[in-house]
Design a protein around this motif. Structure first.
Motif, PDB file in Angstrom:
ATOM      1  N   SER A  14       0.729  -0.953  -0.014  1.00 48.92           N
ATOM      2  CA  SER A  14      -0.512  -0.050  -0.625  1.00 48.92           C
ATOM      3  C   SER A  14       0.905   0.956   0.019  1.00 48.92           C
ATOM      4  CB  SER A  14      -0.873   0.011   0.509  1.00 48.92           C
ATOM      5  OG  SER A  14      -1.623  -1.352   1.341  1.00 48.92           O
ATOM      6  N   ARG A  16       0.298   5.778  -0.285  1.00 49.07           N
ATOM      7  CA  ARG A  16      -0.721   6.688  -0.267  1.00 49.07           C
ATOM      8  C   ARG A  16       0.135   8.384  -0.264  1.00 49.07           C
ATOM      9  NH1 ARG A  16      -5.663   8.253   2.069  1.00 49.07           N
ATOM     10  NH2 ARG A  16      -6.168   6.626   2.857  1.00 49.07           N
ATOM     11  N   THR A  20      -4.628  10.900  -0.940  1.00 49.86           N
ATOM     12  CA  THR A  20      -4.543   9.133  -2.829  1.00 49.86           C
ATOM     13  C   THR A  20      -3.533   8.643  -1.866  1.00 49.86           C
ATOM     14  OG1 THR A  20      -4.580  11.487  -4.524  1.00 49.86           O
ATOM     15  CG2 THR A  20      -4.376   9.405  -5.016  1.00 49.86           C
ATOM     16  N   GLN A  21      -4.949   7.722  -2.359  1.00 53.38           N
ATOM     17  CA  GLN A  21      -4.593   6.052  -1.772  1.00 53.38           C
ATOM     18  C   GLN A  21      -4.050   5.000  -3.034  1.00 53.38           C
ATOM     19  OE1 GLN A  21      -4.924   4.609   0.786  1.00 53.38           O
ATOM     20  NE2 GLN A  21      -3.319   3.686   0.532  1.00 53.38           N
ATOM     21  N   ASP A  24      -3.719   0.169  -2.929  1.00 50.55           N
ATOM     22  CA  ASP A  24      -4.348  -0.547  -1.625  1.00 50.55           C
ATOM     23  C   ASP A  24      -4.012  -2.571  -1.674  1.00 50.55           C
ATOM     24  OD1 ASP A  24      -6.338  -0.660   0.003  1.00 50.55           O
ATOM     25  OD2 ASP A  24      -7.442  -0.007  -0.750  1.00 50.55           O
ATOM     26  N   ASP A  60       3.557   2.464   2.269  1.00 51.78           N
ATOM     27  CA  ASP A  60       3.590   2.613   3.615  1.00 51.78           C
ATOM     28  C   ASP A  60       3.310   1.253   4.601  1.00 51.78           C
ATOM     29  OD1 ASP A  60       3.302   4.983   3.280  1.00 51.78           O
ATOM     30  OD2 ASP A  60       1.395   5.176   2.702  1.00 51.78           O
TER      31      ASP A  60
END
Length: 307
Positions: A14, A16, A20-21, A24, A60
């Motif tokens: 993931s 970000r 904005t992601q 995912d 992340d």
């Protein structure tokens, strides 16, 4: 992807950027010695994933491994990367650029120069060796960028839109080159919006949308699992314009003087479709097939070209 040995694995990654992601929990597996197509609309997360593989973006969460081990800088010296946005020095000369990137990956001076000359010849750029990169056409810059990704004989190629800006002859040359590299044992992760080319060179694809994987597997299997089938039939005579589908789930997608094109559910068989069009008149040509990869792509992402 069956019993093939996975060499590159992206697991639950993931990322970000502000609100904005971008990614995912993206997961994908790339088998050894295969070309895997990495597909998705603009803004779907393809480039971010590729940059994360190359260590250019910190994730992340999740992991990215090569042969089951976390990827180190030393491992990345065995990777070749071709970004969608050209990353070359525009005022550096063509041959000098190849030598520079080869040495950056750990090659000695003599090996780097020999490799540069080899790839200049392979890409048809020998006569431009002493030109500045900025003097090359867009297509020749694309050839040079691919040569840079290959000059150190990598084990993994990560290619972001490699066919962009190439004429049809250059596209065929690049396709043949990628096949040669795979036969040499190279593993390739390839992103492209040119889905007909992806179908030609990739056995497997991963489709992402809005930062998530929405479909993955062998191209043939993905097409077979599609919920529709396509029928193209030509009749010797009869009123094609008056033809009506026998079921509301069938759709006429095109008509000509002697031809009708249908989209029907996948649980309908070819004999049923043939009987329906034979009601128009004598059938002289008939094709029954799964949808093309481009149509599967559109159905899976629900949109094209989201920015």
């Amino acid at each position: 992807m069956g019993r093939l040995h996975t060499v590159l694995r992206v697991d639950g990654v993931s990322k970000r950027f502000g609100a904005t992601q971008a990614l995912d929990e993206v997961s994908l597996a790339v088998p050894s010695g295969r070309i895997v197509g990495f597909l998705g609309p603009n803004g779907s997360g393809k480039t971010t994933t590729m940059r994360a593989i190359m260590g250019l973006v910190a994730t992340d969460q999740g992991s990215i491994t090569w042969h089951g081990e976390p990827i180190t800088d030393e491992m990345r010296h065995r990777f070749g990367y071709m970004p969608a946005e050209r990353g070359m020095y525009p005022k550096m000369r063509v041959r000098e650029q190849l030598v520079y990137f080869s040495r950056l990956a750990g090659s000695g001076r003599v090996d780097a120069e020999n490799a540069a000359d080899h790839w200049l010849a392979r890409m048809g750029l020998t006569e431009r060796a002493d030109d500045e990169v900025q003097a090359l056409s867009s297509g020749n810059q694309q050839r040079l960028q691919l040569a840079i990704s290959l000059v150190h004989e990598p084990d993994l190629l990560v290619l972001d839109e490699p066919f962009s800006g190439l004429d049809p002859v250059a596209v065929e040359t690049m396709k043949a080159l990628l096949v040669e590299e795979v036969e040499r044992g190279v593993t390739v992760l390839l992103s492209s919006h040119q889905l007909d080319l992806v179908s030609d060179v990739c056995r497997d694809v991963v489709i992402v949308n809005r930062g998530r994987v929405v479909l993955d597997g062998a191209v043939d299997g993905i097409r077979r699992r599609a919920p529709t089938r396509h029928v193209v039939a030509t009749v010797a005579s009869g009123d094609v314009a008056a033809f009506g589908v026998p079921d509301p789930s069938w759709e006429v997608v095109g008509r000509a003087e002697h031809e009708v094109r249908l989209r029907i559910p996948s649980d309908c068989d070819a004999e049923e479709a043939f009987a329906a069009v034979a009601a128009i008149g004598p059938v002289v040509e008939f094709a029954f097939s799964a949808p093309a990869l481009s149509e599967v792509f559109i159905e899976s992402v629900g949109e094209v070209g989201r920015s």
